[in-house]
Scaffold this motif. Structure first.
Motif, short mmCIF file in Angstrom:
data_model
loop_
_atom_site.label_atom_id
_atom_site.label_comp_id
_atom_site.label_asym_id
_atom_site.label_seq_id
_atom_site.Cartn_x
_atom_site.Cartn_y
_atom_site.Cartn_z
N LEU A 26 0.83 -1.20 0.00
CA LEU A 26 0.00 0.00 0.00
C LEU A 26 0.87 1.26 0.00
O LEU A 26 0.56 2.24 -0.68
CB LEU A 26 -0.93 -0.02 1.21
CG LEU A 26 -2.04 1.02 1.26
CD1 LEU A 26 -3.03 0.79 0.14
CD2 LEU A 26 -2.74 0.95 2.59
N PHE A 62 -1.35 -7.60 -3.41
CA PHE A 62 -2.73 -7.21 -3.11
C PHE A 62 -2.79 -5.82 -2.48
O PHE A 62 -3.66 -5.01 -2.82
CB PHE A 62 -3.39 -8.25 -2.20
CG PHE A 62 -4.81 -7.91 -1.87
CD1 PHE A 62 -5.80 -8.00 -2.83
CD2 PHE A 62 -5.15 -7.50 -0.60
CE1 PHE A 62 -7.11 -7.67 -2.53
CE2 PHE A 62 -6.45 -7.18 -0.28
CZ PHE A 62 -7.44 -7.26 -1.25
N GLY A 63 -1.88 -5.54 -1.57
CA GLY A 63 -1.83 -4.20 -0.97
C GLY A 63 -1.54 -3.13 -2.01
O GLY A 63 -2.13 -2.05 -1.99
N SER A 113 -4.64 -2.78 -4.36
CA SER A 113 -5.84 -2.26 -3.71
C SER A 113 -5.95 -0.74 -3.83
O SER A 113 -7.04 -0.19 -3.70
CB SER A 113 -5.89 -2.67 -2.24
OG SER A 113 -4.86 -2.07 -1.52
#
Length: 168
Positions: free
Chosen positions: A94, A136-137, A140
């Motif tokens: 992220l 995935f982070g 996202s």
């Protein structure tokens, strides 16, 4: 930026975001170095980092470069805690996406991250599942950013890329 809504558009408003990014960066840098060395050495490293001309210049200009550096550092900071919980790999991905969202030139950091992850995989310091959590982070934030911001304004990016950076 919400800082412009609060304090209006001014030189101070532009610089305050860079300053707070810098302060958070220095604190995280201290704690990451302290994880491997003693506090005295960590303070020396932080003082050396704070006195570099480029960092001081970016803070004074009020550009998003300091925030981009903060998010790139957060990638490594969260990754260093990944063995404690896989959630940190998500936050690391992220942070990489936030770095790119802050300043598009952060995509130049992607090949370095890919090479680093490949080396970590070959050294068996990270598992495929943990890499998937990292991806995935990253996705996202990047996927919504692409569909809601970049894709509708793609013509502006094409115009930007058609003009060379040099003059004839």
């Amino acid at each position: 930026f919400h800082v412009f809504e609060i304090s209006g558009i001014s030189l101070f408003s532009a610089r305050i975001t860079s300053f707070f990014s810098f302060v958070l960066l220095v604190v995280l840098l201290f704690f990451l170095i302290r994880k491997f060395f003693d506090a005295k050495y960590s303070l020396y490293c932080v003082a050396l980092f704070c006195s570099t001309h480029e960092i001081l210049m970016f803070i004074r200009w009020g550009t998003p470069v300091t925030m981009m550096i903060l998010f790139q550092f957060m990638v490594l900071y969260f990754y260093s805690f990944g063995r404690k919980s896989v959630h940190f790999y998500f936050f690391s991905g992220l942070a990489l996406a936030l770095s790119i969202a802050t300043k598009i030139s952060a995509v130049l950091f992607l090949p370095v991250i890919v090479i680093f992850i490949i080396i970590e995989l070959f050294d068996k310091n990270i598992k495929i599942f943990e890499i998937m959590i990292f991806i995935f982070g990253f996705l996202s934030l990047i996927v919504p950013l692409w569909f809601f911001f970049i894709e509708p304004n793609l013509h502006n990016y094409k115009i930007m890329l058609e003009y060379p950076a040099h003059t004839k």
